[in-house]
Design an enzyme around this catalytic site. Structure first.
Site, PDB file in Angstrom:
ATOM      1  CG  ASP A  39       6.528  -2.631  -4.958  1.00 47.88           C
ATOM      2  OD1 ASP A  39       6.287  -3.166  -3.866  1.00 47.88           O
ATOM      3  OD2 ASP A  39       6.282  -3.178  -6.048  1.00 47.88           O
ATOM      4  CG  HIS A  56       6.558  -2.017   5.719  1.00 49.22           C
ATOM      5  ND1 HIS A  56       6.452  -1.878   4.348  1.00 49.22           N
ATOM      6  CD2 HIS A  56       5.762  -3.079   6.044  1.00 49.22           C
ATOM      7  CE1 HIS A  56       5.638  -2.812   3.876  1.00 49.22           C
ATOM      8  NE2 HIS A  56       5.214  -3.546   4.879  1.00 49.22           N
ATOM      9  CG  LEU A 150       8.306  19.001  -0.954  1.00 50.75           C
ATOM     10  CD1 LEU A 150       8.510  18.841  -2.457  1.00 50.75           C
ATOM     11  CD2 LEU A 150       9.165  17.977  -0.202  1.00 50.75           C
TER      12      LEU A 150
HETATM   13  C1  FPP Z   1       5.320  -1.625  -0.696  1.00 51.64           C
HETATM   14  O1  FPP Z   1       6.262  -2.616  -0.372  1.00 51.64           O
HETATM   15  C2  FPP Z   1       5.219  -0.648   0.366  1.00 51.64           C
HETATM   16  C3  FPP Z   1       4.102  -0.382   1.098  1.00 51.64           C
HETATM   17  C4  FPP Z   1       2.837  -1.086   0.892  1.00 51.64           C
HETATM   18  C5  FPP Z   1       4.106   0.602   2.186  1.00 51.64           C
HETATM   19  C6  FPP Z   1       5.012   1.764   2.034  1.00 51.64           C
HETATM   20  C7  FPP Z   1       5.269   2.287   3.360  1.00 51.64           C
HETATM   21  C8  FPP Z   1       6.423   2.818   3.807  1.00 51.64           C
HETATM   22  C9  FPP Z   1       7.585   3.075   2.967  1.00 51.64           C
HETATM   23  C10 FPP Z   1       6.569   3.166   5.243  1.00 51.64           C
HETATM   24  C11 FPP Z   1       5.550   4.105   5.804  1.00 51.64           C
HETATM   25  C12 FPP Z   1       5.460   5.369   5.047  1.00 51.64           C
HETATM   26  C13 FPP Z   1       5.514   6.594   5.587  1.00 51.64           C
HETATM   27  C14 FPP Z   1       5.287   7.764   4.716  1.00 51.64           C
HETATM   28  C15 FPP Z   1       5.810   6.823   6.991  1.00 51.64           C
HETATM   29  P1  FPP Z   1       5.769  -4.123  -0.265  1.00 51.64           P
HETATM   30  O2  FPP Z   1       5.503  -4.404   1.147  1.00 51.64           O
HETATM   31  O3  FPP Z   1       4.626  -4.346  -1.190  1.00 51.64           O
HETATM   32  O4  FPP Z   1       7.036  -4.873  -0.779  1.00 51.64           O
HETATM   33  P2  FPP Z   1       7.052  -6.277  -1.559  1.00 51.64           P
HETATM   34  O5  FPP Z   1       6.358  -6.051  -2.880  1.00 51.64           O
HETATM   35  O6  FPP Z   1       8.498  -6.545  -1.728  1.00 51.64           O
HETATM   36  O7  FPP Z   1       6.350  -7.258  -0.681  1.00 51.64           O
END
Ligand code: FPP
Length: 267
Positions: A39, A56, A150
């Site tokens: 997050d 991201h 893993l």
């Molecule tokens: C939360 O941050 C994150 C996500 C909803 C997506 C997670 C995705 C990645 C790390 C990249 C893609 C993953 C892979 C495995 C290739 P948020 O956007 O909710 O952050 P915020 O709460 O600060 O808005």
């Protein structure tokens, strides 16, 4: 399918980069299954006046580091919460960008999975994902199915409550078909119908970005899981931060409902 590419001779980067931290980790007490709620990508980007997708994209580097680090310390299963059921409510452009990052990740990392014997899997309602993404995920799952390194488990279109609903549905179907009766329904049977049926429950769940909740992640499986919350945003969570979480976990006493004396009678 190239199943027998030898594992590359390589330096354990976690040990080489953070020797003091690495030495504090007891190899006999490494959590077998670690879950991560990644997050803070959006906030990381906002603070830099970047578009959210840049957060991201940077988050994918953290995925790389955490996967490598988990392997280096001996974690058996790593489950990353990459896209929740609730994330479908995000703007269409962000969803498309996330799906595209995911495909890019699989294409780039499949050779690395072969190299290190990583078994790739997904949990969630895969049928919700775009067809091109589904096809790639299935390819990675099939090609790595025989590996015993893993297990990298991506939670995609995943929701803990939905998972429980799906498990209950399959039991009710069996009951309707006369295969099981109410007395046979117990915790073990329900566990066996979860998406994670063949992996142990998570020992540790990490959540980044300072939020103190588990947001529908591995609800059933986390009954006795240790939770680790850190204010660090996901794009800043790299090898060092992962090793710190493992050290913190190893300092905890897991009692599973017993008293401290029952666990260590010499006290
Ligand atoms: C939360 O941050 C994150 C996500 C909803 C997506 C997670 C995705 C990645 C790390 C990249 C893609 C993953 C892979 C495995 C290739 P948020 O956007 O909710 O952050 P915020 O709460 O600060 O808005």
């Amino acid at each position: 399918m190239e199943k027998d590419i030898p594992v590359a001779e390589e330096i354990n980067q976690s040990e080489a980069l953070y020797p003091d931290l690495f030495r504090r980790i007891d190899p006999a007490a490494v959590p077998a299954h670690v879950g991560v709620i990644m997050d803070g990508n959006g906030r990381w980007a906002n603070r830099r006046a970047f578009p959210r997708i840049r957060g991201h994209r940077e988050g994918v580097h953290s995925v790389d580091e955490v996967v490598a680090s988990a392997r280096e310390v001996g974690v058996r299963v790593l489950t990353l919460y990459a896209f929740s059921m609730e994330n479908w409510r995000r703007p269409k452009m962000e969803i498309q960008a996330l799906m595209s990052l995911l495909r890019e990740y699989i294409v780039k990392k499949l050779p690395v999975m072969h190299q290190h014997g990583i078994r790739f899997r997904t949990i969630g309602r895969a049928g919700d994902l775009p067809l091109n993404t589904r096809k790639l995920l299935r390819k990675a799952e099939q090609e790595t199915a025989a590996y015993d390194g893993l297990v990298l488990n991506l939670a995609l279109s995943y929701g803990g409550r939905t998972e429980i609903v799906d498990a209950v549905r399959s039991l009710v179907q069996d009951a309707a078909d006369g295969k099981i009766g109410p007395e046979q329904v117990d915790e073990a049977l329900l566990s066996a119908r979860m998406y994670t049926a063949d992996v142990p429950d998570p020992d540790l769940i990490i959540r980044t970005s300072g939020e103190h909740r588990t947001s529908n992640f591995l609800l059933w499986q986390s009954a006795y899981t240790e939770l680790y919350f850190t204010p660090t945003f996901w794009p800043d969570f790299k090898r060092r931060e992962f090793l710190e979480a493992i050290v913190d976990f190893q300092g905890r006493e897991r009692r599973f409902g017993l008293t401290g004396k029952q666990l260590k009678p010499s006290r």
